[in-house]
Design an enzyme around this catalytic site. Structure first.
Site, mmCIF file in Angstrom:
data_model
loop_
_atom_site.group_PDB
_atom_site.id
_atom_site.type_symbol
_atom_site.label_atom_id
_atom_site.label_comp_id
_atom_site.label_asym_id
_atom_site.label_seq_id
_atom_site.Cartn_x
_atom_site.Cartn_y
_atom_site.Cartn_z
ATOM 1 N N LEU A 1 0.797 -1.233 0.000
ATOM 2 C CA LEU A 1 0.000 0.000 0.000
ATOM 3 C C LEU A 1 0.828 1.280 0.000
ATOM 4 O O LEU A 1 0.391 2.311 0.528
ATOM 5 C CB LEU A 1 -0.965 0.010 1.206
ATOM 6 C CG LEU A 1 -1.769 -1.263 1.445
ATOM 7 C CD1 LEU A 1 -2.687 -1.066 2.636
ATOM 8 C CD2 LEU A 1 -2.551 -1.667 0.210
ATOM 9 N N CYS A 2 2.009 1.249 -0.591
ATOM 10 C CA CYS A 2 2.900 2.421 -0.601
ATOM 11 C C CYS A 2 3.159 2.922 0.816
ATOM 12 O O CYS A 2 3.350 4.125 1.041
ATOM 13 C CB CYS A 2 2.327 3.546 -1.462
ATOM 14 S SG CYS A 2 2.288 3.171 -3.220
ATOM 15 N N ALA A 3 3.156 1.997 1.764
ATOM 16 C CA ALA A 3 3.499 2.299 3.162
ATOM 17 C C ALA A 3 4.269 1.102 3.701
ATOM 18 O O ALA A 3 3.951 0.558 4.759
ATOM 19 C CB ALA A 3 2.247 2.564 3.982
#
Length: 404
Positions: free
Chosen positions: A360-362
Site C-alpha cells: 500500500l505504498c506504506a
C-alpha cells in the site's frame, strides 16, 4: 450490521456503479487509491476539450480569457474549501508532486531534522528522507501511533513536521489540531498530507495554523493529473520553484529573469486545464452532498468494516483500536497466507469485488505490523453496507479452501 443513517442516495450520479464483469455486478472498494467519477465531473472535463480549448494566461483573446477565468475560479473554490486565500493555492499533478515541491523548495540539508509518521505513505516519507534527516514516530503494539513519542521527537526541534491526517492503511485519523499546535510551539514548519482525509472532511488551514497542505483531486471524485498544494502566502514566498520555464516568469533576459508572484511561479508550462474544470465540478458535487453527510457516512462505514472483521477469527486487523477516530479504510492480514495476490484476483474475477493487496505504498509500516501483504478495502460516499457484507461473505467462502 450497524445502523448507518448516512446512506447517501447518489448511485445514479456515477456511471460506473452497476457495471458488470462477466455478468457479475462490480463492487468497487478501492477508493483509497482513487475514487469513481460522477457524470457532472466528466461533463466539466468534456466542456473544456469539446469547446475552444485555449491555453491560460497567455494572451488577450476572448476564448483564452474565458478559459483562464474558469481555471482561476477553481483555485478560489479550493481556497474556500480550505479557508485560505486564492493566491495560496498552487495546482500540481498530485500529492506526491506537492510534497516534493515543498521539500525541494525549502532547500533542506541533511543537518535539518524532519519528523515523519511511521505509517506515512511513501510520498510523505521519501522526499524528506532524500533532503533531510528524518525521525519517525513509533507505533504502539496495536498499530496506532505513539503520540508520546511524537512529543519526545519535538524536543529535537525539527525544522519540519510532516503529518499524515489519515492513514491510507488503517483509515485512522490523527488528532490534527493537537499535533499542529505542538509542532508550531517549537517553531516547526507543518506540512499536512490530506490526500485521504479531504475527500471526507473539510480542513480549515487558517484555524489550524497549517503551513502547507497537499492533496489529490482523483481521490475526491476529480480527474487524475491534478492536485493541490496550499500554503500560507509567506511560506510559499520562501519556496524555491522546482520547475522553470514558460508561464512562471514575468520577464526574461539572457542573463536574468523575474519570477511571477505566487502561486503562478510554481506552475511552469501548460497546466492541466481540463483537470481544473473537473476539480471545480467535483468540489461543487461534494458541497451538494454535504461534508457533514460524507463524514458521517465515512465513520459509519469504518465502524461496520471493523465490526465485521473482528467477528472472523481467521482475520487480523492492522490497528484494531476500537476507540480510534476511524474512517472507511481497513487493512487485513490472513495468518498463514503471506501472499494475497490470488485472493485479490479471485475476489475480482469471481465476485466482482475490486480491492487492493500489497504493501500500500506504506511498506515500512505494513512490514512492521504484518510482515506480509495486506488486503485493503476502502469505501466512499456511494458505497453501501451491502457492499461491505458482500466482501466479507466472499472472504468466508474463500476461507474454506484458500486460507491455510
Amino acid at each position: 450490521m450497524t445502523n448507518n443513517k448516512y446512506v447517501l442516495d447518489v448511485a445514479e450520479d456515477f456511471p460506473a456503479i452497476g457495471l458488470e464483469l462477466d455478468g457479475t455486478k462490480v463492487t468497487y472498494l478501492d477508493n483509497a487509491a482513487t475514487t469513481l467519477k460522477p457524470k457532472v465531473m466528466v461533463d466539466a472535463v468534456n466542456e473544456y476539450y469539446l469547446g475552444i480549448s485555449s491555453n491560460v494566461h497567455r494572451g488577450k483573446n476572448y476564448s483564452l480569457e474565458l478559459v483562464s477565468n474558469r481555471y482561476e475560479q477553481t483555485r478560489y473554490q479550493v481556497a474556500d474549501l480550505l479557508s485560505c486565500a486564492g493566491n495560496e493555492v498552487v495546482f500540481v499533478r498530485n500529492t506526491t508532486e506537492g510534497i516534493n515541491l515543498v521539500a525541494h523548495g525549502l532547500e533542506l540539508s541533511k543537518e535539518d531534522k524532519v519528523v515523519v509518521f511511521s505509517d506515512a505513505h511513501h510520498s510523505n516519507l521519501l522526499p524528506w528522507m532524500e533532503k533531510a534527516t528524518t525521525h519517525a514516530v513509533r507505533t504502539r503494539a496495536d498499530g496506532g501511533l505513539d503520540l508520546a513519542h511524537y512529543h519526545e521527537l519535538l524536543k529535537l526541534r525539527p525544522k519540519v513536521v510532516a503529518l499524515s491526517h489519515c492513514s491510507n492503511v488503517t483509515g485512522v485519523y490523527s488528532p490534527l489540531d493537537d499535533l499542529v499546535k505542538a509542532a508550531k510551539a517549537i517553531g516547526a514548519i507543518v506540512v499536512v498530507d490530506a490526500a485521504q482525509s479531504l475527500p471526507h472532511r473539510r480542513v480549515n488551514m487558517k484555524q489550524l495554523d497549517i503551513d502547507f497542505l497537499v492533496c489529490s483531486a482523483h481521490k475526491m471524485l476529480g480527474p487524475t493529473g491534478i492536485g493541490i498544494l496550499a500554503g500560507k502566502g509567506e511560506m510559499l514566498e520562501r519556496l524555491k520553484p522546482m520547475l522553470l520555464g514558460g508561464g512562471m516568469v514575468d520577464w526574461v533576459e539572457l542573463d536574468n529573469y523575474r519570477l511571477r508572484k505566487i502561486p503562478h511561479r510554481f506552475e511552469a508550462g501548460t497546466p492541466n486545464i481540463a483537470g481544473a474544470y473537473g476539480l471545480g465540478a467535483a468540489i461543487d458535487y461534494l458541497h451538494h452532498v454535504g461534508f457533514d453527510n460524507i463524514a458521517g457516512h465515512d465513520q459509519a462505514m469504518g465502524r461496520l468494516m471493523l465490526d465485521m472483521a473482528q467477528q472472523r477469527d481467521y482475520l487480523q486487523v492492522i490497528n484494531s483500536d476500537t476507540k480510534a477516530d476511524r474512517g472507511a479504510v481497513l487493512s487485513l492480514t490472513v495468518p498463514g497466507t503471506p501472499n494475497l495476490d490470488d485472493v485479490a484476483r479471485t475476489l475480482s474475477d469471481s465476485y466482482g469485488i475490486m480491492c487492493r493487496n500489497g504493501h500500500l505504498c506504506a511498506q515500512p509500516y505494513v512490514s512492521e505490523q504484518a510482515d506480509r501483504q495486506v488486503l485493503r478495502i476502502s469505501a466512499y460516499l456511494y458505497n453501501t453496507d451491502q457492499d461491505i457484507k458482500l466482501f466479507f461473505d466472499a472472504l468466508d467462502e474463500l476461507a474454506s479452501f484458500m486460507f491455510r
